[in-house]
Design a protein around this motif. Structure first.
Motif, short mmCIF file in Angstrom:
data_model
loop_
_atom_site.label_atom_id
_atom_site.label_comp_id
_atom_site.label_asym_id
_atom_site.label_seq_id
_atom_site.Cartn_x
_atom_site.Cartn_y
_atom_site.Cartn_z
N THR A 383 17.49 8.91 3.74
CA THR A 383 16.36 8.78 4.68
C THR A 383 15.08 8.26 4.04
OG1 THR A 383 15.53 11.06 4.37
CG2 THR A 383 17.31 10.73 5.98
N ARG A 384 14.94 8.42 2.72
CA ARG A 384 13.70 7.99 2.05
C ARG A 384 13.82 6.53 1.63
NH1 ARG A 384 12.10 9.08 -3.94
NH2 ARG A 384 9.85 8.65 -3.95
N VAL A 385 12.80 5.76 1.93
CA VAL A 385 12.81 4.32 1.63
C VAL A 385 11.55 3.95 0.86
CG1 VAL A 385 14.26 3.65 3.59
CG2 VAL A 385 11.77 3.81 3.88
N PRO A 386 11.60 2.85 0.11
CA PRO A 386 10.37 2.37 -0.52
C PRO A 386 9.40 1.83 0.53
CG PRO A 386 12.13 0.78 -0.81
CD PRO A 386 12.75 1.98 -0.17
N LEU A 387 8.13 1.99 0.28
CA LEU A 387 7.12 1.38 1.14
C LEU A 387 5.90 1.06 0.29
CD1 LEU A 387 6.06 0.40 3.84
CD2 LEU A 387 5.27 2.73 4.33
N LEU A 388 5.70 -0.23 0.04
CA LEU A 388 4.56 -0.74 -0.69
C LEU A 388 3.74 -1.60 0.26
CD1 LEU A 388 6.48 -2.18 -3.81
CD2 LEU A 388 5.74 0.19 -3.47
N ILE A 389 2.45 -1.36 0.34
CA ILE A 389 1.56 -2.20 1.17
C ILE A 389 0.40 -2.66 0.31
CG2 ILE A 389 0.15 -2.37 3.23
CD1 ILE A 389 1.80 -0.24 4.54
N HIS A 390 0.36 -3.97 0.08
CA HIS A 390 -0.72 -4.59 -0.69
C HIS A 390 -1.71 -5.23 0.28
CE1 HIS A 390 -2.83 -7.26 -3.49
NE2 HIS A 390 -2.60 -8.22 -2.62
N MET A 391 -2.96 -4.85 0.15
CA MET A 391 -4.00 -5.45 0.97
C MET A 391 -4.65 -6.61 0.22
SD MET A 391 -3.92 -3.84 3.78
CE MET A 391 -5.44 -4.38 4.54
N PRO A 392 -5.18 -7.60 0.94
CA PRO A 392 -5.81 -8.74 0.28
C PRO A 392 -6.86 -8.30 -0.73
CG PRO A 392 -5.56 -9.18 2.61
CD PRO A 392 -5.16 -7.75 2.41
N ARG A 393 -6.78 -8.89 -1.92
CA ARG A 393 -7.72 -8.66 -3.02
C ARG A 393 -7.62 -7.26 -3.62
NH1 ARG A 393 -10.82 -13.17 -2.91
NH2 ARG A 393 -11.14 -14.20 -0.90
N GLN A 394 -6.61 -6.48 -3.21
CA GLN A 394 -6.44 -5.17 -3.83
C GLN A 394 -5.96 -5.35 -5.27
OE1 GLN A 394 -3.92 -2.50 -1.61
NE2 GLN A 394 -3.77 -0.99 -3.26
N ALA A 395 -6.59 -4.68 -6.21
CA ALA A 395 -6.28 -4.88 -7.62
C ALA A 395 -5.71 -3.64 -8.30
CB ALA A 395 -7.53 -5.33 -8.37
N THR A 396 -5.78 -2.50 -7.64
CA THR A 396 -5.32 -1.26 -8.26
C THR A 396 -4.28 -0.57 -7.38
OG1 THR A 396 -7.13 -0.01 -7.25
CG2 THR A 396 -7.50 -0.90 -9.47
N GLU A 397 -3.55 0.32 -8.01
CA GLU A 397 -2.49 1.06 -7.31
C GLU A 397 -3.04 2.36 -6.74
OE1 GLU A 397 1.14 3.69 -8.96
OE2 GLU A 397 1.33 1.55 -9.42
N ARG A 398 -2.61 2.68 -5.53
CA ARG A 398 -2.86 3.99 -4.93
C ARG A 398 -1.50 4.61 -4.59
NH1 ARG A 398 -6.59 4.11 0.13
NH2 ARG A 398 -4.90 2.84 0.96
#
Length: 533
Positions: A383-398
């Motif tokens: 049930t668990r899946v990867p989910l990465l969302i990069h916003m424009p000009r985002q430079a760091t990881e949250r």
């Protein structure tokens, strides 16, 4: 083009098929090599607890598309086409000026696979009206013949078949139908144009190093440069270049059929991982004496795949190791193509105004608890899946530990694109005060699974409902007395089923209340009334 439209971001979504979150480096896997996705994660919001609305291809892809759970959108299991008139976030983006396209697998309509004979027998015995073509259903209203055959593999094999210019909102589609090294759709014609005959070079008969006990594992004879994964990379990169010449913002859905089984990497990727060096997954040899009957039945026949190659079964250590080595090769190949597309985005000057997303339609047991594949179990690996969302000009990881559902993506995309939503959305947008948020605290997620057939030890038709919270998971197999109960505060790996034990009673009461609340919340269809009466 209006200033408002010019200010809207592009949205590029990558989706893998049957990829669990922890088979990526960004989610802690130190054995598989995914440098491009790891690099994307370093400038993205990484959602650690993203779960599916349903752990099956068609239902969850429909939930991604509509923002609704399967019990609401109607595609409750594979083989039920999505309502062609359904409101979808892609259609809404297109209406608001986005240029929409898809490359790869969609699976919004059936591919034309038949049921296994024993499955048909179960359906006829437990739900005879389901297969009766004389009984009316939700799709019986007048529609043009063939409306539900756009992803039928046999139809595409007969000749190149372009899709309609509003296919659930997609204006252009480069289609792949199925999985493995020799699927159908537009890829098949592209491969033949390059001198590769999938009928001759695809599948285990033409492959090598076929695992005798499970022919879903082999090295493909389809060369890497003509493999479906390469096709998707080529087509997506080409569409990115085309988009650079257009004024309208774009939405692109890049969908890899891999690493879904068969685990058949091309030779160039088939030997990159040593099976003997790979670690065994969590609970591979665990005690299943407290597990539901159908799981115990699978363990009694360890090493025997189901007659239906998509169904879960208990694997041997050899099967697991060889499958994992093959799958890691497929994942590395996919990662390289993701990198190619991202590089093209940079080269064309569009990266600074593009939201980039990576996710999967569902996971895979892949050896956890000694089991493989999916269906009829809701362990985290499925049930668990990867989910990465990069916003424009985002430079760091949250990083976010909040619970998120696949159904949340549709409203999130519409909010990020600054377009109005539509009535009936059940998912919760991740956008907070105009910015991408981390998700809501203290949330409970519902996971559905329905099947008209079952496995040994589980009565058909199957109706499974799970609720997941920060505290734990409760799974109920409706129509039976079986249930599963796990306390995630002290048993993250779900190795001890507390069902029936006194120590789990308080947690059971808490999760039963949460499950009931979720079932009621999702029962509302939000249909607009015409009058008071």
């Amino acid at each position: 083009m209006s200033p408002e439209r010019a200010a809207r971001p592009n949205i590029l979504v990558f989706i893998a098929d049957q990829l669990r979150a922890d088979h990526l480096g960004a989610y802690g896997n130190s054995e598989v090599r995914t440098p491009n996705l790891d690099r994307l994660a370093q400038s993205s919001t990484v959602y650690e607890n993203a779960h599916v609305a349903n752990p099956t291809c068609m239902p969850n892809r429909a939930s991604l598309l509509t923002g609704r759970w399967p019990s609401a959108h109607g595609t409750q299991y594979n083989g039920i086409p999505v309502d062609p008139e359904a409101s979808t976030f892609v259609r809404q983006l297109a209406r608001c000026g986005y240029r929409t396209s898809a490359v790869g697998k969609l699976h919004h309509q059936s591919m034309g696979w038949d049921f296994e004979p024993e499955q048909l027998d179960q359906i006829k015995a437990s739900a005879p009206k389901l297969m009766d073509t004389g009984v009316a259903d939700a799709y019986s209203r007048r529609r043009e013949a063939g409306w539900d055959q756009w992803e039928n593999r046999a139809r595409h094999a007969a000749g190149f078949l372009p899709l309609p210019d509003d296919y659930y909102g997609y204006q252009d589609v480069d289609l792949v139908i199925g999985h493995g090294d020799a699927p159908g759709g537009h890829w098949e014609h592209w491969a033949r144009e390059r001198g590769v005959d999938p009928d001759q070079l695809g599948g285990p008969v033409a492959g090598s190093k076929v695992l005798e006990s499970w022919e879903q594992v082999y090295a493909s004879s389809i060369p890497a440069e003509v493999h479906p994964t390469r096709y998707i990379g080529d087509k997506a990169a080409g569409r990115i270049r085309q988009a650079a010449e257009q004024e309208d913002p774009f939405f692109m859905f890049v969908s890899f059929p891999d690493p879904h089984h068969p685990f058949a990497p091309p030779h160039e990727y088939a030997h990159r991982y040593d099976p003997a060096s790979l670690s065994l997954p969590v609970g591979f040899d665990q005690d299943h004496s407290r597990s539901p009957a159908h799981i115990r039945k699978m363990l009694e026949r360890r090493g025997e795949p189901n007659a239906d190659p998509t169904m879960s079964f208990a694997v041997t250590e050899e099967q697991y190791r060889l499958a994992a080595a093959a799958q890691y090769g497929l994942i590395e190949f996919m990662d390289e193509q993701v990198g190619r597309v991202l590089d093209t985005l940079e080269e064309t000057g569009q990266a600074a105004n593009t939201i980039v997303v990576f996710t999967s339609d569902h996971g895979d047991l892949f050896g956890d608890h000694g089991l493989m594949l999916k269906h009829f179990v809701h362990y985290r690996a499925v049930t668990r899946v990867p989910l990465l969302i990069h916003m424009p000009r985002q430079a760091t990881e949250r990083r976010s530990n909040q619970l998120v559902s696949s159904a949340d993506l549709a409203p999130t995309f519409m909010d990020l694109a600054q377009v109005p939503g539509f009535r009936g959305i059940q998912g919760q947008s991740l956008v907070e005060e105009g910015q991408l948020g981390l998700g809501k605290e203290n949330r409970a997620l519902l996971i559905e699974e329905d099947q008209p057939f079952s496995l040994d030890g589980l009565r058909a038709p199957v109706r499974i409902r799970s609720v997941v919270t920060a505290e734990g998971r409760l799974t109920k197999y409706f129509g039976t007395s079986d249930y599963e109960l796990y306390d995630h505060r002290c048993d993250y790996d779900e190795l001890e089923n507390l069902a029936g034990l006194q120590q789990g009673q308080q947690l059971l009461q808490t999760l039963e209340a949460a499950l009931g609340e979720q079932l009621v919340n999702l029962a509302s269809d939000q249909v607009r009334p015409e009058f008071a009466a």
